[in-house]
Design a protein around this motif. Structure first.
Motif, PDB file in Angstrom:
ATOM      1  N   PRO A  17      14.547  99.338 -19.768  1.00 24.50           N
ATOM      2  CA  PRO A  17      16.061  99.758 -20.047  1.00 24.50           C
ATOM      3  C   PRO A  17      16.774  98.463 -20.310  1.00 24.50           C
ATOM      4  CG  PRO A  17      15.246  99.784 -17.568  1.00 24.50           C
ATOM      5  CD  PRO A  17      14.105  99.308 -18.010  1.00 24.50           C
ATOM      6  N   THR A  18      17.614  98.806 -21.242  1.00 19.82           N
ATOM      7  CA  THR A  18      18.704  97.939 -21.790  1.00 19.82           C
ATOM      8  C   THR A  18      19.803  98.097 -21.041  1.00 19.82           C
ATOM      9  OG1 THR A  18      19.212  99.168 -23.493  1.00 19.82           O
ATOM     10  CG2 THR A  18      17.679  97.537 -23.828  1.00 19.82           C
ATOM     11  N   ILE A  30      14.338  93.358 -16.996  1.00 20.10           N
ATOM     12  CA  ILE A  30      12.853  93.140 -16.709  1.00 20.10           C
ATOM     13  C   ILE A  30      12.479  93.229 -15.422  1.00 20.10           C
ATOM     14  CG2 ILE A  30      12.258  91.846 -19.163  1.00 20.10           C
ATOM     15  CD1 ILE A  30      12.466  89.659 -15.961  1.00 20.10           C
ATOM     16  N   SER A  31      13.476  93.602 -14.465  1.00 18.88           N
ATOM     17  CA  SER A  31      13.066  93.427 -13.044  1.00 18.88           C
ATOM     18  C   SER A  31      11.857  94.340 -12.556  1.00 18.88           C
ATOM     19  CB  SER A  31      14.532  93.988 -12.213  1.00 18.88           C
ATOM     20  OG  SER A  31      14.846  95.493 -12.726  1.00 18.88           O
ATOM     21  N   THR A  37       3.321  95.424 -15.551  1.00 19.28           N
ATOM     22  CA  THR A  37       2.271  94.729 -16.560  1.00 19.28           C
ATOM     23  C   THR A  37       1.872  93.630 -15.917  1.00 19.28           C
ATOM     24  OG1 THR A  37       4.094  93.094 -17.052  1.00 19.28           O
ATOM     25  CG2 THR A  37       4.192  95.382 -18.259  1.00 19.28           C
ATOM     26  N   GLY A  38       2.045  92.837 -14.771  1.00 21.22           N
ATOM     27  CA  GLY A  38       1.612  91.735 -14.330  1.00 21.22           C
ATOM     28  C   GLY A  38       2.169  90.713 -14.928  1.00 21.22           C
ATOM     29  N   TYR A  39       2.893  90.548 -15.906  1.00 25.38           N
ATOM     30  CA  TYR A  39       3.577  89.600 -16.677  1.00 25.38           C
ATOM     31  C   TYR A  39       5.041  89.199 -15.859  1.00 25.38           C
ATOM     32  CZ  TYR A  39       0.260  89.508 -20.503  1.00 25.38           C
ATOM     33  OH  TYR A  39      -0.751  89.452 -21.251  1.00 25.38           O
ATOM     34  N   ILE A  40       5.537  87.793 -16.043  1.00 21.71           N
ATOM     35  CA  ILE A  40       6.672  87.621 -15.593  1.00 21.71           C
ATOM     36  C   ILE A  40       7.250  87.113 -17.021  1.00 21.71           C
ATOM     37  CG2 ILE A  40       6.406  87.255 -13.183  1.00 21.71           C
ATOM     38  CD1 ILE A  40       6.370  83.946 -13.944  1.00 21.71           C
ATOM     39  N   THR A  41       8.658  86.530 -16.870  1.00 20.11           N
ATOM     40  CA  THR A  41       9.159  86.047 -18.199  1.00 20.11           C
ATOM     41  C   THR A  41       9.351  84.585 -17.785  1.00 20.11           C
ATOM     42  OG1 THR A  41      11.330  86.374 -17.325  1.00 20.11           O
ATOM     43  CG2 THR A  41      10.282  87.886 -18.971  1.00 20.11           C
ATOM     44  N   LEU A  42       9.275  83.566 -19.064  1.00 15.25           N
ATOM     45  CA  LEU A  42       9.283  82.164 -18.743  1.00 15.25           C
ATOM     46  C   LEU A  42      10.612  81.822 -19.301  1.00 15.25           C
ATOM     47  CD1 LEU A  42       8.260  79.677 -17.493  1.00 15.25           C
ATOM     48  CD2 LEU A  42       6.819  79.325 -19.495  1.00 15.25           C
ATOM     49  N   ASP A  43      11.501  81.212 -18.551  1.00 15.43           N
ATOM     50  CA  ASP A  43      12.664  80.779 -19.445  1.00 15.43           C
ATOM     51  C   ASP A  43      13.164  79.697 -19.106  1.00 15.43           C
ATOM     52  OD1 ASP A  43      14.994  80.913 -20.937  1.00 15.43           O
ATOM     53  OD2 ASP A  43      15.959  82.389 -19.495  1.00 15.43           O
ATOM     54  N   ILE A 408      18.016  88.233  -2.463  1.00 14.16           N
ATOM     55  CA  ILE A 408      17.784  86.933  -2.378  1.00 14.16           C
ATOM     56  C   ILE A 408      17.270  86.222  -3.540  1.00 14.16           C
ATOM     57  CG2 ILE A 408      15.394  86.646  -1.691  1.00 14.16           C
ATOM     58  CD1 ILE A 408      16.589  84.193   0.551  1.00 14.16           C
ATOM     59  N   TYR A 409      18.036  85.166  -4.295  1.00 13.39           N
ATOM     60  CA  TYR A 409      17.419  84.721  -5.163  1.00 13.39           C
ATOM     61  C   TYR A 409      16.091  83.854  -5.243  1.00 13.39           C
ATOM     62  CZ  TYR A 409      21.979  84.946  -7.834  1.00 13.39           C
ATOM     63  OH  TYR A 409      23.207  85.544  -8.533  1.00 13.39           O
ATOM     64  N   ARG A 410      14.936  84.390  -5.846  1.00 18.43           N
ATOM     65  CA  ARG A 410      13.581  83.837  -5.695  1.00 18.43           C
ATOM     66  C   ARG A 410      12.921  83.835  -7.019  1.00 18.43           C
ATOM     67  NH1 ARG A 410       8.799  82.288  -5.923  1.00 18.43           N
ATOM     68  NH2 ARG A 410       7.833  81.745  -3.823  1.00 18.43           N
ATOM     69  N   PRO A 411      13.377  83.049  -7.904  1.00 24.91           N
ATOM     70  CA  PRO A 411      12.587  82.955  -9.116  1.00 24.91           C
ATOM     71  C   PRO A 411      10.970  82.760  -8.803  1.00 24.91           C
ATOM     72  CG  PRO A 411      13.978  80.888  -9.264  1.00 24.91           C
ATOM     73  CD  PRO A 411      14.114  81.470  -7.781  1.00 24.91           C
TER      74      PRO A 411
END
Ligand code: CMC
Length: 430
Positions: A17-18, A30-31, A37-43, A408-411
């Motif tokens: 969703p946007t 991207i939550s 998908t098993g992927y996370i984003t890297l930023d 909770i913030y938890r990257p």
């Protein structure tokens, strides 16, 4: 799902969703990405990550726009005061007369530190940096006030605790300075307004009150106002991170002070002045320093230049540059460092290195020169930034606490360390 982005991984298409903010800023949500998908984003450095939704401050870095609760910084700088703006940022609206009176009264009623806090100052060495003292003492305040703002006590106590923190950050800052100079503490005067009171606590002597010059009070009030919030910068994101674990307001703000301290963030104002002094001492007209700042191996940067979000002139820098000229003229101060700063700015703005990277002066480039002209010692510069930023930290803390759905913030991370390994007894280790 009305609007969505499509992501194709290994031939399979996923819909994400946007969402769109009130000023048209767009994001891809991207939550659910990892679950689906098993992927996370890297930023790296979160340069492209929206960590929250917020209704406090809007920045358009390309256009050089900054607004608190929708109101342009230029209007606020011209017409408002720090305390009015603090109310706007924390409470969400400009106060009417009764609200402003109530807010000011709360600040005055809560300006005195608990008397026992005084003894903590004595244990810091005279060489301690006031940012270290500020952070420690804000955290220590949570020991003295049992009505701590936790999510449950939020509704009942927030207003008083927020006023206490906003008021006491100034008292602690002034006491930290007095301690470093071996001077007796000056208590706040209830008849003085916020910024005048800070100057009084910094500079009055037991036998002589500091003479409050309106142009000095106004200049410092403007500096506070221009720093009052700046969306998800390093320190504010830190405050939100700490608050997301449901830690109390004082603990969250103390963490914000630590994050602000570094020279890439709030510590840049001190670093700018030190840079200008170094250039002045060396007899350089600034051109050698500019060369060094462009050389990645020199370890130097043009401090007070560049910004993660602004790719155009920082609107705060424009306001502060003008204020700097005005204040120095009114105080009849001729500062060679101002001439160096102007030369550096002129040269950098014509240099392809800075043009290509869209590096412009930021708020810290000229603020130090004003502070120096009004007698604030250089080690207090970042403390002044912290006082100014307090409304933003408090408002962001409030947003986190009021959002019942906030997590909770938890990257996540991409682990790049050794794969499975085994314990080896010490005698067998190489
Ligand atoms: N002098 C020389 N080169 C610079 C500077 C600078 N001040 N700032 C950025 N660059 C270069 C950097 O080396 C990089 O070059 P390249 O693409 O060749 O590798 C490019 O510009 C992009 O820089 P970055 O470090 O990737 O940008 P960032 O968004 O991570 O960092 C910044 C932003 C503010 C930390 C950085 O511009 C900086 O270090 N500025 C000086 C410190 C400063 O003034 N900080 C105060 C910021 S405003 C107050 C606040 O809100 O904290």
């Amino acid at each position: 799902m009305d609007k969505y982005a499509e992501l194709k991984i290994d031939g399979k298409v996923y819909r994400l969703p946007t969402i769109e903010g009130s000023e048209g800023e767009r994001a891809i949500d991207i939550s659910s990405l990892r679950n689906e998908t098993g992927y996370i984003t890297l930023d790296d450095g979160y340069g492209n990550t929206g960590s929250c939704k917020s209704s406090i401050t809007f920045i358009d870095g390309e256009k050089g726009i900054l607004r608190y609760r929708g109101i342009p910084i230029e209007e606020l700088a011209e017409k408002s005061s720090f305390i009015e703006v603090a109310h706007l940022i924390i409470m969400g609206k400009l106060p009417n007369s009764a609200e402003l009176r109530r807010f000011s009264d709360l600040l005055t009623e809560n300006e005195l530190l608990h008397e026992n806090m005084k003894y903590h100052f004595e244990s810091f060495p005279a060489t301690a940096h006031p940012m270290a003292i500020l952070s420690s003492m804000i955290n220590a305040a949570s020991c003295f006030y049992p009505e701590l703002v936790t999510q449950d006590s939020m509704r009942e106590h927030f207003e008083v605790e927020a006023a206490r923190l906003l008021s006491q950050v100034r008292t602690i800052a002034a006491f930290a300075y007095r301690q470093s100079r071996g001077l007796p503490f000056m208590y706040p005067k209830p008849e003085y307004k916020y910024t005048a009171n800070f100057l009084h606590m910094m500079f009055s002597l037991p036998y002589q009150d500091y003479e409050l010059r309106p142009e000095i009070v106004k200049a410092l009030d403007l500096i506070f106002l221009l720093h009052a919030d700046h969306e998800q910068n390093c320190s504010t994101a830190t405050v939100r991170t700490v608050a997301s674990s449901k830690a109390n307001l004082f603990a969250s703000a103390a963490a914000g002070v630590c994050a602000l301290w570094g020279p890439l963030h709030g510590g840049a104002n001190q670093a700018v002045l030190e840079m200008l002094e170094e250039i002045h001492r060396s007899g350089d007209d600034g051109s050698k320093f500019i060369q060094a700042a462009k050389d990645k191996n020199s370890g130097k940067r043009l401090m007070g230049f560049g910004h993660r979000v602004y790719k155009n002139y920082d609107p705060r820098a424009k306001i502060i540059k003008k204020a700097c000229d005005d204040v120095l003229a009114k105080l009849h101060v001729k500062d060679p460092l101002l001439d160096i700063a102007k030369r550096l700015e002129e040269t950098a703005l014509q240099d392809p290195y800075f043009i290509e990277r869209k590096l412009y002066p930021n708020v810290d480039f000229y603020s130090g020169i004003i502070m120096r002209a009004i007698g604030i010692p250089v080690e207090m510069f970042t403390v002044i930034f912290a006082i100014g930023r307090m409304p933003g930290w408090i408002a962001n803390f409030k947003e986190v606490m009021e959002d019942r759905t906030a997590r909770i913030y938890r990257p996540r991370q991409i682990y790049v360390g050794p794969t499975l390994n085994h314990y080896v007894p010490i005698k067998d280790r190489k």
